[in-house]
Design a protein around this motif. Structure first.
Motif, short mmCIF file in Angstrom:
data_model
loop_
_atom_site.label_atom_id
_atom_site.label_comp_id
_atom_site.label_asym_id
_atom_site.label_seq_id
_atom_site.Cartn_x
_atom_site.Cartn_y
_atom_site.Cartn_z
N PRO A 1 -37.57 35.73 -20.25
CA PRO A 1 -38.01 36.14 -21.59
C PRO A 1 -36.81 36.53 -22.47
O PRO A 1 -35.90 37.21 -22.01
N THR A 2 -36.85 36.09 -23.70
CA THR A 2 -35.72 36.39 -24.59
C THR A 2 -36.18 37.16 -25.83
O THR A 2 -36.32 38.37 -25.79
N SER A 3 -36.44 36.48 -26.90
CA SER A 3 -36.63 37.15 -28.18
C SER A 3 -37.92 37.99 -28.23
O SER A 3 -39.00 37.53 -27.85
N VAL A 4 -37.76 39.22 -28.69
CA VAL A 4 -38.87 40.17 -28.84
C VAL A 4 -38.67 40.96 -30.12
O VAL A 4 -37.59 40.92 -30.73
N LEU A 5 -39.68 41.69 -30.50
CA LEU A 5 -39.51 42.76 -31.49
C LEU A 5 -39.39 44.05 -30.71
O LEU A 5 -40.21 44.32 -29.82
N TYR A 6 -38.37 44.85 -31.01
CA TYR A 6 -38.24 46.13 -30.33
C TYR A 6 -37.85 47.23 -31.30
O TYR A 6 -37.35 46.97 -32.40
N ALA B 1 -40.31 34.78 -27.71
CA ALA B 1 -39.91 33.65 -26.87
C ALA B 1 -40.06 34.03 -25.40
O ALA B 1 -39.42 34.96 -24.93
N ARG B 2 -40.89 33.30 -24.69
CA ARG B 2 -41.19 33.60 -23.29
C ARG B 2 -40.17 33.01 -22.33
O ARG B 2 -40.24 33.23 -21.12
N ASN B 3 -39.24 32.23 -22.86
CA ASN B 3 -38.25 31.60 -21.99
C ASN B 3 -36.91 31.52 -22.71
O ASN B 3 -36.82 31.74 -23.91
N SER B 4 -35.89 31.20 -21.95
CA SER B 4 -34.51 31.27 -22.41
C SER B 4 -34.23 30.46 -23.67
O SER B 4 -33.69 30.96 -24.64
N GLY B 5 -34.57 29.18 -23.66
CA GLY B 5 -34.24 28.33 -24.80
C GLY B 5 -32.80 27.86 -24.80
O GLY B 5 -32.40 27.03 -25.62
N LEU B 6 -31.99 28.38 -23.88
CA LEU B 6 -30.59 27.98 -23.82
C LEU B 6 -30.44 26.63 -23.13
O LEU B 6 -31.20 26.29 -22.22
N VAL B 7 -29.44 25.88 -23.57
CA VAL B 7 -29.07 24.65 -22.88
C VAL B 7 -27.58 24.67 -22.61
O VAL B 7 -26.82 25.37 -23.29
N LEU B 8 -27.17 23.93 -21.61
CA LEU B 8 -25.75 23.70 -21.38
C LEU B 8 -25.48 22.25 -21.71
O LEU B 8 -26.06 21.34 -21.09
N ALA B 9 -24.65 22.03 -22.70
CA ALA B 9 -24.35 20.67 -23.17
C ALA B 9 -22.88 20.34 -22.96
O ALA B 9 -22.02 21.23 -22.92
N GLY B 10 -22.61 19.07 -22.82
CA GLY B 10 -21.23 18.61 -22.71
C GLY B 10 -21.02 17.40 -23.58
O GLY B 10 -21.99 16.76 -24.02
#
Length: 332
Positions: free
Chosen positions: A216-221, A101-110
């Motif tokens: 950047p977020t998810s990777v294989l490490y 995943a090259r980006n956060s993917g997080l959201v802030l919801a209410g």
């Protein structure tokens, strides 16, 4: 008869690759940032590349996955890139070798009646904010937002609510006012009318509003020691995963969901397909880790992690692109 025997032998060799290598891969959660990994599983790509994968699922999150890797109870982890920075600050060499995943993917919801207005950051004061867990990327998401707007974590209450259905329920039941989470939770919230997305980190613009750039977020490490001792195994894992990334970008969300292991899909199928569609912009197309983009996680971690802030972090030692580059060469 001889031709039939040879044909049967060939088909058996394909179904059961000789000398399949055992590799243990741990995954921290079923959030969609990790989606390319179960796609590779569902397509049988690890087997295709001569691997026998034992999957350890730590539903409690990425921190447990990281602990398992460092302790040696797993070989490779599906986790977030920022863990590699944290480990270097503790003199442990953990290296990312495929980006999912090259980006956060997080959201802030209410909830629908939320009084928080991102255009007026001070309106977040007093809010009970659900995060996956303390020290998680969702935790950093909130803290960095507050920091950039002259606020502090004393202005809000941060509450660990996990991910997926439990996180959605916490918002729906009023246990929290705001929720920072990933898909499919983000899509479930809007599709079911439980709430609204106030800040969307799935887009580059949304990530920039939080972090100042893509995150950047998810990777294989894996540990550097494992990579050094098992380069062929790591290459096979990279080959299979890069093939999965390419396949995802050539197929529809419906087709992607069709190949997933059943236990990965949460909620009803149609909502999950929409969640995959919403999340598609975050996925890498080639597995390459961008040396400029990883400066953003370092900036965020340096703000909240004293060990990282005090350490002389060498980002070039936190990742390698040599395996994905070789995968690309082999595919040409």
């Amino acid at each position: 008869m001889r031709n039939i025997i040879l044909a049967l032998a060939a088909s058996t060799a394909i179904a059961f690759p000789a000398m399949a290598e055992d590799v243990r891969i741990a995954v921290g959660s079923f959030n969609l940032n990790n989606l390319p990994f179960p796609v590779a599983q569902g397509l049988g790509l690890y087997e295709k590349h001569g691997l026998e994968v034992q999957v350890d699922n730590f539903a409690s999150g990425g921190s447990k996955t990281l602990q398992a890797l460092v302790a040696g109870s797993t070989d490779i982890a599906v986790g977030f890139y920022d863990h590699t920075i944290q480990m270097q600050a503790q003199n442990k060499d953990v290296v990312a070798f495929v980006q999912l995943a090259r980006n956060s993917g997080l959201v802030l919801a209410g909830r629908p009646d939320s009084t928080f207005d991102p255009a007026k950051p001070e309106t977040i004061k007093g809010a009970k904010i659900g995060i996956t867990a303390p020290g998680s990327s969702s935790d950093f998401f909130v803290r960095y937002y507050l920091e950039r707007h002259g606020l502090s974590d004393d202005d809000v209450s941060l509450i660990g609510v996990g991910s997926g259905g439990t996180a959605v329920a916490a918002l729906q039941e009023g246990k929290i006012d705001l929720l920072v989470n990933y898909d499919p939770a983000a899509t479930i919230i809007t599709e079911r009318g439980i709430g609204k997305i106030l800040i969307d980190g799935r887009s580059d613009a949304g990530a920039a509003s939080i972090y100042g750039g893509v995150y950047p977020t998810s990777v294989l490490y894996a540990t550097q020691g494992f990579i050094d001792k098992n380069p062929e195994t790591v290459q096979k894992v990279a080959d299979a995963t890069v093939e999965a990334l390419k396949w995802m970008h050539e197929h529809s969300p419906e087709e992607i969901v069709d190949v997933l292991p059943k236990d990965f899909v949460t909620g009803d199928r149609e909502t999950y397909i929409k969640a995959v569609s919403n999340a598609m912009p975050i996925f890498s197309a080639d597995g390459i880790i961008d040396p400029e983009a990883i400066k953003t996680p370092l900036a965020v971690l340096s703000t909240f992690n004293d060990k990282v802030a005090k350490a002389d972090i060498d980002l070039s030692a936190t990742y390698t692109d040599r395996f994905v580059e070789k995968s690309a060469e082999a595919a040409q």
